[in-house]
Design a protein around this motif. Sequence first.
Motif, PDB file in Angstrom:
ATOM      1  N   PHE A  64       0.701  -1.250   0.081  1.00 21.66           N
ATOM      2  CA  PHE A  64       0.048  -0.068  -0.044  1.00 21.66           C
ATOM      3  C   PHE A  64       0.921   1.234  -0.013  1.00 21.66           C
ATOM      4  O   PHE A  64       0.618   2.161  -0.687  1.00 21.66           O
ATOM      5  CB  PHE A  64      -0.808  -0.004   1.179  1.00 21.66           C
ATOM      6  CG  PHE A  64      -1.948   1.070   0.995  1.00 21.66           C
ATOM      7  CD1 PHE A  64      -2.876   1.190   0.126  1.00 21.66           C
ATOM      8  CD2 PHE A  64      -1.762   1.906   2.108  1.00 21.66           C
ATOM      9  CE1 PHE A  64      -3.837   2.068   0.174  1.00 21.66           C
ATOM     10  CE2 PHE A  64      -2.826   3.218   1.986  1.00 21.66           C
ATOM     11  CZ  PHE A  64      -4.039   3.102   1.026  1.00 21.66           C
ATOM     12  N   VAL A  65       2.008   1.186   0.723  1.00 19.99           N
ATOM     13  CA  VAL A  65       3.048   2.336   0.723  1.00 19.99           C
ATOM     14  C   VAL A  65       3.371   2.651  -0.803  1.00 19.99           C
ATOM     15  O   VAL A  65       3.428   3.853  -1.251  1.00 19.99           O
ATOM     16  CB  VAL A  65       4.268   1.997   1.612  1.00 19.99           C
ATOM     17  CG1 VAL A  65       4.947   3.109   1.327  1.00 19.99           C
ATOM     18  CG2 VAL A  65       3.605   1.999   3.171  1.00 19.99           C
ATOM     19  N   GLY A  66       3.926   1.325  -1.523  1.00 15.80           N
ATOM     20  CA  GLY A  66       3.990   1.630  -2.882  1.00 15.80           C
ATOM     21  C   GLY A  66       2.987   2.330  -3.890  1.00 15.80           C
ATOM     22  O   GLY A  66       3.163   3.062  -4.800  1.00 15.80           O
ATOM     23  N   VAL A  67       1.836   1.723  -3.708  1.00 11.33           N
ATOM     24  CA  VAL A  67       0.532   2.417  -4.195  1.00 11.33           C
ATOM     25  C   VAL A  67       0.470   3.799  -4.175  1.00 11.33           C
ATOM     26  O   VAL A  67       0.193   4.574  -4.975  1.00 11.33           O
ATOM     27  CB  VAL A  67      -0.621   1.359  -3.714  1.00 11.33           C
ATOM     28  CG1 VAL A  67      -1.819   2.207  -4.414  1.00 11.33           C
ATOM     29  CG2 VAL A  67      -0.607   0.089  -4.521  1.00 11.33           C
ATOM     30  N   VAL A  68       0.596   4.076  -2.853  1.00 11.95           N
ATOM     31  CA  VAL A  68       0.606   5.495  -2.462  1.00 11.95           C
ATOM     32  C   VAL A  68       1.656   6.277  -3.016  1.00 11.95           C
ATOM     33  O   VAL A  68       1.536   7.482  -3.627  1.00 11.95           O
ATOM     34  CB  VAL A  68       0.447   5.791  -1.006  1.00 11.95           C
ATOM     35  CG1 VAL A  68       0.410   7.295  -0.770  1.00 11.95           C
ATOM     36  CG2 VAL A  68      -0.807   5.244  -0.586  1.00 11.95           C
ATOM     37  N   LEU A  70       3.382   5.572  -5.781  1.00 13.89           N
ATOM     38  CA  LEU A  70       2.797   5.597  -7.394  1.00 13.89           C
ATOM     39  C   LEU A  70       1.682   6.657  -7.499  1.00 13.89           C
ATOM     40  O   LEU A  70       1.908   7.611  -8.472  1.00 13.89           O
ATOM     41  CB  LEU A  70       2.404   4.279  -7.744  1.00 13.89           C
ATOM     42  CG  LEU A  70       1.751   4.140  -9.265  1.00 13.89           C
ATOM     43  CD1 LEU A  70       2.851   4.245 -10.087  1.00 13.89           C
ATOM     44  CD2 LEU A  70       0.727   3.131  -9.408  1.00 13.89           C
ATOM     45  N   GLU A  71       0.861   6.857  -6.811  1.00 15.68           N
ATOM     46  CA  GLU A  71      -0.150   7.681  -6.777  1.00 15.68           C
ATOM     47  C   GLU A  71       0.544   9.248  -6.721  1.00 15.68           C
ATOM     48  O   GLU A  71      -0.053  10.147  -7.479  1.00 15.68           O
ATOM     49  CB  GLU A  71      -1.124   7.674  -5.731  1.00 15.68           C
ATOM     50  CG  GLU A  71      -2.273   8.801  -5.643  1.00 15.68           C
ATOM     51  CD  GLU A  71      -3.181   8.485  -4.554  1.00 15.68           C
ATOM     52  OE1 GLU A  71      -4.048   9.699  -4.286  1.00 15.68           O
ATOM     53  OE2 GLU A  71      -3.422   7.623  -4.078  1.00 15.68           O
ATOM     54  N   LEU A  72       1.538   9.570  -5.707  1.00 19.50           N
ATOM     55  CA  LEU A  72       2.189  10.722  -5.656  1.00 19.50           C
ATOM     56  C   LEU A  72       2.993  11.092  -6.473  1.00 19.50           C
ATOM     57  O   LEU A  72       2.965  12.361  -7.035  1.00 19.50           O
ATOM     58  CB  LEU A  72       2.525  10.717  -4.281  1.00 19.50           C
ATOM     59  CG  LEU A  72       1.851  10.982  -3.007  1.00 19.50           C
ATOM     60  CD1 LEU A  72       2.642  10.797  -1.860  1.00 19.50           C
ATOM     61  CD2 LEU A  72       0.916  12.113  -3.002  1.00 19.50           C
ATOM     62  N   LEU A  73       3.564  10.171  -7.047  1.00 22.17           N
ATOM     63  CA  LEU A  73       4.853  10.642  -8.013  1.00 22.17           C
ATOM     64  C   LEU A  73       4.499  10.323  -9.624  1.00 22.17           C
ATOM     65  O   LEU A  73       4.853  10.993 -10.439  1.00 22.17           O
ATOM     66  CB  LEU A  73       5.931   9.606  -7.873  1.00 22.17           C
ATOM     67  CG  LEU A  73       6.752   9.521  -6.498  1.00 22.17           C
ATOM     68  CD1 LEU A  73       7.836   8.625  -6.465  1.00 22.17           C
ATOM     69  CD2 LEU A  73       7.310  11.084  -6.235  1.00 22.17           C
TER      70      LEU A  73
END
Length: 167
Positions: A64-68, A70-73
């Motif tokens: 989930f940290v990776g998904v977030v 991805l969302e931010l960058l």
Amino acid sequence: MGALVKLIDAILFLFFVVMALAAPLIDSQMFLSPEFYPAFLVDLKQWYTTEYGDYLFAEKPHFFVGVVWLELLFLWPLSIVNIFGILCSKPWFNTTCLIYGVSIATSMTAVLAELMGSGKASEKLMMMYSPFMGLGVLAFLRGLIPSSSKTGLALSKRPALPRKKRA
């Protein structure tokens, strides 16, 4: 067909605005210290996490940290670009919308699989995340719709080369 595309664009416009605001103001709190944010934003995130029982925000599993991230960058700048693309009727909007939709749908597949498989998610939490999958699919499908048939018709009626005037 034109009215349907306008309706889809309006829905996606609202979605992109929400994402353009939520990503830096709420989601980035997963990584940055609370003192970087106004108290009301920290309280809003805390209320959301408690009210909806969002264990993903509370426990911060690695995927989930990776998904977030991805969302931010990637998706946050793409949201801003898509807002501009809708407002200015840019021809590349279909491409960026397609990219955005595929990325959101892929991320949401992982998130929804975790929510359903863990047994920790409440119905309320599922109802919070599920629309993002639908909006991702909508963005994906909007990316597949041709820009405008009027543009193609207008170009085909023009002469290929300007006519020379005879003296």
